[in-house]
Design a protein around this motif. Sequence first.
Motif, PDB file in Angstrom:
ATOM      1  N   MET A  72      11.322 -12.356  10.201  1.00 40.94           N
ATOM      2  CA  MET A  72      10.131 -11.610   9.818  1.00 40.94           C
ATOM      3  C   MET A  72      10.477 -10.116   9.749  1.00 40.94           C
ATOM      4  N   VAL A  73      10.060  -9.504   8.669  1.00 38.74           N
ATOM      5  CA  VAL A  73      10.274  -8.076   8.468  1.00 38.74           C
ATOM      6  C   VAL A  73       8.903  -7.424   8.386  1.00 38.74           C
ATOM      7  N   THR A  74       8.721  -6.334   9.115  1.00 41.72           N
ATOM      8  CA  THR A  74       7.453  -5.597   9.070  1.00 41.72           C
ATOM      9  C   THR A  74       7.689  -4.261   8.388  1.00 41.72           C
ATOM     10  N   ILE A  75       6.967  -4.056   7.302  1.00 41.31           N
ATOM     11  CA  ILE A  75       6.988  -2.766   6.616  1.00 41.31           C
ATOM     12  C   ILE A  75       5.694  -2.061   7.005  1.00 41.31           C
ATOM     13  N   ILE A 107       7.827 -11.059   4.741  1.00 35.98           N
ATOM     14  CA  ILE A 107       7.638  -9.610   4.764  1.00 35.98           C
ATOM     15  C   ILE A 107       6.162  -9.337   5.013  1.00 35.98           C
ATOM     16  N   HIS A 108       5.876  -8.675   6.114  1.00 33.28           N
ATOM     17  CA  HIS A 108       4.504  -8.310   6.479  1.00 33.28           C
ATOM     18  C   HIS A 108       4.337  -6.823   6.248  1.00 33.28           C
ATOM     19  N   ILE A 109       3.383  -6.482   5.410  1.00 29.16           N
ATOM     20  CA  ILE A 109       3.070  -5.073   5.160  1.00 29.16           C
ATOM     21  C   ILE A 109       1.907  -4.703   6.060  1.00 29.16           C
ATOM     22  N   HIS A 110       2.095  -3.662   6.836  1.00 30.56           N
ATOM     23  CA  HIS A 110       1.079  -3.226   7.793  1.00 30.56           C
ATOM     24  C   HIS A 110       0.686  -1.780   7.456  1.00 30.56           C
ATOM     25  N   PRO A 111      -0.346  -1.606   6.609  1.00 32.02           N
ATOM     26  CA  PRO A 111      -0.769  -0.244   6.262  1.00 32.02           C
ATOM     27  C   PRO A 111      -1.711   0.323   7.319  1.00 32.02           C
ATOM     28  N   ASP A 112      -1.644   1.617   7.481  1.00 32.35           N
ATOM     29  CA  ASP A 112      -2.581   2.309   8.366  1.00 32.35           C
ATOM     30  C   ASP A 112      -3.902   2.477   7.629  1.00 32.35           C
ATOM     31  N   VAL A 167       4.467  -0.216  -2.877  1.00 30.66           N
ATOM     32  CA  VAL A 167       5.295  -1.149  -2.096  1.00 30.66           C
ATOM     33  C   VAL A 167       5.075  -2.579  -2.585  1.00 30.66           C
ATOM     34  N   LEU A 168       3.836  -2.947  -2.863  1.00 30.04           N
ATOM     35  CA  LEU A 168       3.550  -4.287  -3.377  1.00 30.04           C
ATOM     36  C   LEU A 168       4.178  -4.506  -4.745  1.00 30.04           C
ATOM     37  N   ALA A 169       4.110  -3.496  -5.613  1.00 33.00           N
ATOM     38  CA  ALA A 169       4.674  -3.623  -6.956  1.00 33.00           C
ATOM     39  C   ALA A 169       6.192  -3.750  -6.906  1.00 33.00           C
ATOM     40  N   VAL A 170       6.837  -2.957  -6.070  1.00 32.77           N
ATOM     41  CA  VAL A 170       8.293  -3.040  -5.938  1.00 32.77           C
ATOM     42  C   VAL A 170       8.687  -4.410  -5.386  1.00 32.77           C
ATOM     43  N   SER A 171       7.946  -4.904  -4.411  1.00 31.71           N
ATOM     44  CA  SER A 171       8.240  -6.213  -3.832  1.00 31.71           C
ATOM     45  C   SER A 171       8.106  -7.311  -4.872  1.00 31.71           C
ATOM     46  N   GLN A 172       7.058  -7.256  -5.657  1.00 27.58           N
ATOM     47  CA  GLN A 172       6.842  -8.273  -6.676  1.00 27.58           C
ATOM     48  C   GLN A 172       7.918  -8.199  -7.754  1.00 27.58           C
ATOM     49  N   ARG A 173       8.272  -7.009  -8.165  1.00 26.15           N
ATOM     50  CA  ARG A 173       9.275  -6.847  -9.214  1.00 26.15           C
ATOM     51  C   ARG A 173      10.643  -7.354  -8.771  1.00 26.15           C
ATOM     52  N   LEU A 174      10.960  -7.214  -7.495  1.00 25.28           N
ATOM     53  CA  LEU A 174      12.255  -7.646  -6.991  1.00 25.28           C
ATOM     54  C   LEU A 174      12.287  -9.126  -6.609  1.00 25.28           C
ATOM     55  N   GLY A 175      11.160  -9.799  -6.694  1.00 29.00           N
ATOM     56  CA  GLY A 175      11.134 -11.245  -6.480  1.00 29.00           C
ATOM     57  C   GLY A 175      10.826 -11.693  -5.074  1.00 29.00           C
ATOM     58  N   VAL A 176      10.141 -10.881  -4.299  1.00 30.86           N
ATOM     59  CA  VAL A 176       9.742 -11.289  -2.946  1.00 30.86           C
ATOM     60  C   VAL A 176       8.639 -12.336  -3.074  1.00 30.86           C
ATOM     61  N   THR A 177       8.844 -13.493  -2.430  1.00 28.55           N
ATOM     62  CA  THR A 177       7.848 -14.563  -2.529  1.00 28.55           C
ATOM     63  C   THR A 177       7.023 -14.727  -1.259  1.00 28.55           C
ATOM     64  N   LYS A 178       7.578 -14.361  -0.126  1.00 26.25           N
ATOM     65  CA  LYS A 178       6.852 -14.496   1.144  1.00 26.25           C
ATOM     66  C   LYS A 178       6.398 -13.111   1.574  1.00 26.25           C
ATOM     67  N   LEU A 179       5.200 -12.756   1.135  1.00 29.57           N
ATOM     68  CA  LEU A 179       4.692 -11.403   1.336  1.00 29.57           C
ATOM     69  C   LEU A 179       3.249 -11.484   1.796  1.00 29.57           C
ATOM     70  N   GLY A 180       2.887 -10.662   2.767  1.00 26.92           N
ATOM     71  CA  GLY A 180       1.512 -10.659   3.243  1.00 26.92           C
ATOM     72  C   GLY A 180       1.141  -9.306   3.812  1.00 26.92           C
ATOM     73  N   ILE A 181      -0.143  -9.021   3.781  1.00 27.35           N
ATOM     74  CA  ILE A 181      -0.670  -7.783   4.362  1.00 27.35           C
ATOM     75  C   ILE A 181      -1.316  -8.167   5.683  1.00 27.35           C
ATOM     76  N   VAL A 182      -0.887  -7.532   6.753  1.00 25.87           N
ATOM     77  CA  VAL A 182      -1.423  -7.829   8.078  1.00 25.87           C
ATOM     78  C   VAL A 182      -2.178  -6.622   8.601  1.00 25.87           C
ATOM     79  N   GLY A 183      -3.009  -6.865   9.595  1.00 30.34           N
ATOM     80  CA  GLY A 183      -3.769  -5.774  10.208  1.00 30.34           C
ATOM     81  C   GLY A 183      -5.011  -5.409   9.430  1.00 30.34           C
ATOM     82  N   LEU A 184      -5.576  -6.388   8.702  1.00 28.32           N
ATOM     83  CA  LEU A 184      -6.768  -6.093   7.911  1.00 28.32           C
ATOM     84  C   LEU A 184      -8.013  -5.936   8.771  1.00 28.32           C
TER      85      LEU A 184
END
Length: 146
Positions: A64-67, A106-111, A122-139
């Motif tokens: 798991m990677v947290t951005i 990849i978990h994106i945690h925005p403030d 960040v979402l656009a770059v992830s999608q363009r590079l082919g990231v398939t397991k992506l989620g936004i946490v801390g909603l």
Amino acid sequence: MAMSVGSESTHEDEGIVDINTTPLIDVMLVLLIMLIITIPLQTHSVSIDLPQGNPPPSTITPPMVTIAISYDNSITWNGTPVPTDDDLQARLRGAVTGPEENQPEIHIHPDRLTDYKTVAHVLAVSQRLGVTKLGIVGLDQFMEGQ
């Protein structure tokens, strides 16, 4: 004195010329029932060999990677600052190399105070590079009434 019913041109010796439709309806209903009974049932079935039971749980847990994107729009990768956009792209390329089942989540945690354009970038770059397991946490921090 007798009262005549109908037109005056009828005579007593004339018969009723209307067709009796009751036997005709009875015959038609019998033929319809016979037709319904004799029609073969259409059985369109495809035989499929389905697996039985529950599949075994996955033994491989993906890393798991947290951005994290802070209020000043700075980006960190698992706590390590990412100074440039090229560095972020290089890290994402490294994460998506190899088979898809080995890619990290990849978990994106925005403030709450982060600019939308930074998160969208960040979402656009992830999608363009082919990231398939992506989620936004801390909603939960964005919910009203908190």
